[in-house]
Design a protein around this motif. Structure first.
Motif, mmCIF file in Angstrom:
data_model
loop_
_atom_site.group_PDB
_atom_site.id
_atom_site.type_symbol
_atom_site.label_atom_id
_atom_site.label_comp_id
_atom_site.label_asym_id
_atom_site.label_seq_id
_atom_site.Cartn_x
_atom_site.Cartn_y
_atom_site.Cartn_z
ATOM 1 N N TRP A 50 -4.749 1.387 -3.008
ATOM 2 C CA TRP A 50 -3.994 0.986 -1.830
ATOM 3 C C TRP A 50 -2.722 0.256 -2.223
ATOM 4 C CZ3 TRP A 50 -5.419 2.188 3.162
ATOM 5 C CH2 TRP A 50 -6.680 2.802 3.291
ATOM 6 N N SER A 51 -1.713 0.359 -1.335
ATOM 7 C CA SER A 51 -0.444 -0.317 -1.593
ATOM 8 C C SER A 51 0.193 -0.720 -0.271
ATOM 9 C CB SER A 51 0.504 0.595 -2.384
ATOM 10 O OG SER A 51 1.693 -0.087 -2.739
ATOM 11 N N VAL A 69 10.782 -1.864 15.960
ATOM 12 C CA VAL A 69 11.413 -1.717 14.650
ATOM 13 C C VAL A 69 10.308 -1.579 13.616
ATOM 14 C CG1 VAL A 69 12.798 -2.842 12.868
ATOM 15 C CG2 VAL A 69 13.494 -3.022 15.242
ATOM 16 N N ASN A 70 10.373 -0.549 12.779
ATOM 17 C CA ASN A 70 9.415 -0.394 11.689
ATOM 18 C C ASN A 70 9.717 -1.422 10.606
ATOM 19 O OD1 ASN A 70 8.289 1.770 13.025
ATOM 20 N ND2 ASN A 70 9.452 3.305 11.891
ATOM 21 N N ILE A 71 8.694 -2.162 10.178
ATOM 22 C CA ILE A 71 8.937 -3.272 9.265
ATOM 23 C C ILE A 71 8.089 -3.223 7.989
ATOM 24 C CG2 ILE A 71 9.781 -4.895 11.000
ATOM 25 C CD1 ILE A 71 6.958 -5.981 11.286
ATOM 26 N N ALA A 72 7.102 -2.323 7.904
ATOM 27 C CA ALA A 72 6.268 -2.268 6.706
ATOM 28 C C ALA A 72 5.438 -0.992 6.728
ATOM 29 C CB ALA A 72 5.359 -3.494 6.603
ATOM 30 N N VAL A 73 4.848 -0.670 5.579
ATOM 31 C CA VAL A 73 3.904 0.446 5.502
ATOM 32 C C VAL A 73 2.718 0.017 4.644
ATOM 33 C CG1 VAL A 73 5.606 2.289 5.808
ATOM 34 C CG2 VAL A 73 5.074 1.475 3.510
ATOM 35 N N ILE A 74 1.561 0.582 4.951
ATOM 36 C CA ILE A 74 0.387 0.443 4.105
ATOM 37 C C ILE A 74 -0.118 1.850 3.836
ATOM 38 C CG2 ILE A 74 -1.124 0.085 6.119
ATOM 39 C CD1 ILE A 74 -2.897 -1.646 4.295
ATOM 40 N N ALA A 75 -0.458 2.143 2.582
ATOM 41 C CA ALA A 75 -0.873 3.492 2.205
ATOM 42 C C ALA A 75 -2.056 3.411 1.257
ATOM 43 C CB ALA A 75 0.282 4.247 1.538
#
Length: 285
Positions: free
Chosen positions: A32-33, A20-26
């Motif tokens: 960065w966020s 299950v996808n639970i977060a993103v970092i970009a």
């Protein structure tokens, strides 16, 4: 600009390959966020059964949350730069129940926008606020309306910061030419968490009150000198309409505050009128 994003996923059983996808970092360079799901209940139930107790699922949620917090702590401050290579090293090391995907590109104007776009694309969050999705859509539509007007693009500042002394707040769009002529912020009232919305609006209004009294500066990053914001600057609050009684109540409170601050309240369906007004303001200078 091109940003890279990584999807953080919960993988309880690597053999079965379910996740299950639970977060993103970009991010890119020093921008960065990070964004995570609001509720880990869906992830904790993956691969489980009706016999799983609430306490057991809660322990799973806590284990995932600890790992997410560790990743979030890496999102840099001005004193702790982060590089793409750092995230790639982390991706290689994270091979347990919480993993990072390979980097993928996305075009955005800031890391926050890149994270939001990736989140909407890659993550199904049944508990997420509808308002976030509607706000992103309005921001993107308004940005496009500005960008198709070549005479305005060179004067447009996106995702800026309005600052008065040590106080500041975010601004989605600002139109400048030697000084700031117009500022616009998008607000979504079709949300579940109206308390958080109320807090955000109150903080924004507080800064606007300081601006109306003393003027301020528009900056891209905290600590910069920026462009002057005059006390009389045109300010727009673009809104998506509420769909609950709590949202209606908060909208009425917000409108009263904005009226006192001289803020124009504009429906998201009429948001492109802001672009016409921006052109008129620039021509008048």
């Amino acid at each position: 600009m091109r940003y890279d994003y990584w999807v953080i996923r919960y993988v309880p059983d690597a053999i079965r390959g379910e996740f299950v996808n639970i977060a993103v970092i970009a991010g890119r360079n020093e921008d960065w966020s990070f964004r995570r799901v609001g509720n880990l209940g869906r992830a904790s139930r993956l691969g489980g059964s009706a016999a799983m107790t609430h306490a057991f699922m809660r322990r799973i949620e806590e284990a995932i949350s600890v790992r997410l917090s560790a990743v979030e702590s890496l999102v840099p401050s001005d004193l702790m730069p982060l590089r793409k290579g750092d995230v790639e090293d982390l991706r290689v090391r994270m091979n347990n129940i919480v993993q990072l995907s390979e980097a993928r590109p996305v075009l955005a104007n800031s890391a926050e926008e890149a994270a939001n776009l990736a989140y909407d694309l890659m993550i199904v969050d049944t508990d997420t606020e509808v308002g976030h999705r509607s706000r992103v859509k309005v921001v993107n539509r308004l940005r496009h309306a500005f960008e198709v007007r070549p005479e305005l693009v060179q004067h447009l500042a996106k995702s800026g910061i309005a600052a008065v002394g040590s106080q500041d707040t975010s601004i989605d769009f600002a139109v400048t030419n030697r000084h700031v002529h117009q500022m616009s912020q998008v607000w979504a009232f079709d949300v579940k968490d109206t308390r958080r919305l109320q807090t955000n609006i109150q903080a924004w209004n507080y800064l606007l009150g300081l601006l109306r009294a003393d003027g301020g500066r528009l900056v891209a990053r905290r600590g910069q000198s920026g462009v002057q914001i005059p006390k009389s600057v045109e300010i727009n609050a673009v809104f998506t309409p509420p769909d609950t009684s709590a949202g209606e109540e908060q909208f009425e409170v917000a409108k009263d505050g904005w009226r006192r601050l001289g803020v124009q309240v504009i429906s998201s369906s009429d948001s492109e009128a802001i672009v016409d007004e921006a052109e008129r303001l620039l021509q008048a200078t």
